[in-house]
Design a protein around this motif. Structure first.
Motif, PDB file in Angstrom:
ATOM      1  N   LEU A   1      37.393  43.215  37.796  1.00 13.61           N
ATOM      2  CA  LEU A   1      38.472  43.090  38.775  1.00 13.61           C
ATOM      3  C   LEU A   1      38.453  44.201  39.822  1.00 13.61           C
ATOM      4  CD1 LEU A   1      41.322  42.241  36.265  1.00 13.61           C
ATOM      5  CD2 LEU A   1      40.750  40.825  38.240  1.00 13.61           C
TER       6      LEU A   1
ATOM      7  N   LYS B   1      44.773  38.077  41.017  1.00 11.25           N
ATOM      8  CA  LYS B   1      43.465  37.636  41.521  1.00 11.25           C
ATOM      9  C   LYS B   1      43.425  36.113  41.667  1.00 11.25           C
ATOM     10  CE  LYS B   1      39.176  39.148  42.259  1.00 11.25           C
ATOM     11  NZ  LYS B   1      38.924  40.260  43.167  1.00 11.25           N
TER      12      LYS B   1
ATOM     13  N   ASP C   1      46.841  41.763  36.600  1.00  9.36           N
ATOM     14  CA  ASP C   1      45.792  41.826  37.633  1.00  9.36           C
ATOM     15  C   ASP C   1      45.049  40.497  37.734  1.00  9.36           C
ATOM     16  OD1 ASP C   1      46.495  44.402  38.109  1.00  9.36           O
ATOM     17  OD2 ASP C   1      44.805  45.328  37.055  1.00  9.36           O
ATOM     18  N   LEU C   2      44.830  39.859  36.577  1.00  5.98           N
ATOM     19  CA  LEU C   2      44.131  38.566  36.589  1.00  5.98           C
ATOM     20  C   LEU C   2      44.965  37.511  37.313  1.00  5.98           C
ATOM     21  CD1 LEU C   2      42.703  38.411  32.953  1.00  5.98           C
ATOM     22  CD2 LEU C   2      41.334  38.318  35.047  1.00  5.98           C
TER      23      LEU C   2
END
Ligand code: SF4
Length: 327
Positions: free
Chosen positions: A34, A319, A315-316
């Motif tokens: 990431l 994204k 964070d995923l």
């Protein structure tokens, strides 16, 4: 004369990766995917040389303390957990912390906090200096006394013998810990038990499998690193339960040919931080020495999985949202 001894391998199951290790390793991999390198990791993410080397090659930087991490950088806390003081030190440097502490270690931390709040003395059975013990003791330093061994149970002093509880490191020998508790209870009859087992399912399952195969083995090879508590315990358990010899190796290349002298049955297992590829290498080496019959000795089936640390999940998600906007 050709060697006609029947040679076989008893392969322990379960062995290798536990849910907490799997989660911690994936957390570092995802952080690298990431955010790119560098991702700092405080201490070894899990106690395995190969895993640490592989992640280092991919851009992870392993440090001992948070003060080695540049201000504002991302740091992952290892599966063994950290004390509140370490979290605070990371916050003071504005680090972006990703907490890969195994949820089963976090459970023990919460128990320590609760018992300290009740003003109990916590007898923490574990190895002084081990990162997990430092983290757990750090939750309630004024209330915690570390008990390193059954012998120490005979001498440890507490302020109020009627107000004591025991907790433990997650990766100890079950039998030795029970011996320590028995000795503590002989001195402190009101000793309270933890609400549930602190020695985790993975540690227990790997020991049970080794106990089953050890009596039939001339040699038990445990794959795992020297600083991996649960791996070292597996060697002890193998010897205690009847294996003629037992050795721990990081990799197949450390196996000494002399160990095979007069050996017909070899047990193989691996600690909770060991990737299966390292066990396969050992099995390949054994097959090359005539130990090509492999029988699995299974004593449990594991399907536990933990969700990734919440920082990685967030964070995923971000994204994914970005990608959806671009599509
Ligand atoms: Fe968690 Fe147990 Fe694995 Fe340690 S050995 S990471 S406590 S599951």
């Amino acid at each position: 004369m050709p060697d006609t001894t029947e040679k076989r391998v008893l392969l322990a199951a379960p062995r290798g990766y536990c849910a907490g290790v799997d989660r911690a390793v994936i957390a570092v991999e995802k952080a690298l995917e990431l955010h790119g390198s560098p991702i700092y990791v405080r201490k070894e993410i899990v106690h395995n040389k190969y895993v640490v080397e592989t992640l280092s090659e991919r851009g992870a930087i392993f440090v001992n303390e948070t003060d080695e991490v540049p201000e504002g950088a991302r740091v992952v806390f290892s599966a063994h957990g950290v004390s509140p003081a370490v979290r605070q030190a990371a916050d003071d440097r504005n680090l972006l912390s990703i907490d890969a502490t195994c949820p089963l270690v976090t459970k023990v931390h919460k128990e320590a906090v609760r018992f300290a709040r009740e003003d109990q003395t916590i007898l923490l059975i574990g190895h002084e200096g081990h990162e997990e013990v430092e983290g757990t003791a750090g939750e309630a330093p004024e209330h915690t006394i570390i008990v390193n061994s059954p012998e120490e149970a005979d001498t440890v002093e507490v302020p109020d013998p009627d107000n004591v509880v025991w907790l433990s490191q997650t990766t100890l020998s079950v039998d030795e810990t029970m011996d320590t508790v028995k000795r503590l209870r002989a001195r402190f009859p009101k000793l309270q038990d933890p609400p549930s087992d602190d020695i985790c399912y993975a540690t227990q399952n790997r020991q049970v499998a080794v106990k089953k195969l050890a009596p039939e083995c001339d040699l038990v090879i445990v794959v795992g690193s020297a600083n991996s508590s649960n791996s070292v315990r597996l060697v002890e358990v193998a010897l205690e339960y009847g294996a003629r010899t037992s050795y721990r190796v990081d990799r197949a290349t450390e196996i000494d040919e002399a160990w095979f002298e007069g050996v017909s049955t070899v047990g193989v297992t691996s600690g909770a931080s060991v990737p299966e590829i390292l066990v396969r290498d050992v099995l390949d080496l054994l097959a090359g020495r005539g130990f090509d019959t492999v029988e699995e000795v299974r004593t449990a089936t594991e399907d536990l999985m933990f969700s990734l640390p919440r920082e990685i999940r967030a964070d995923l998600k971000e994204k994914q949202a970005e990608n959806a906007m671009r599509a």
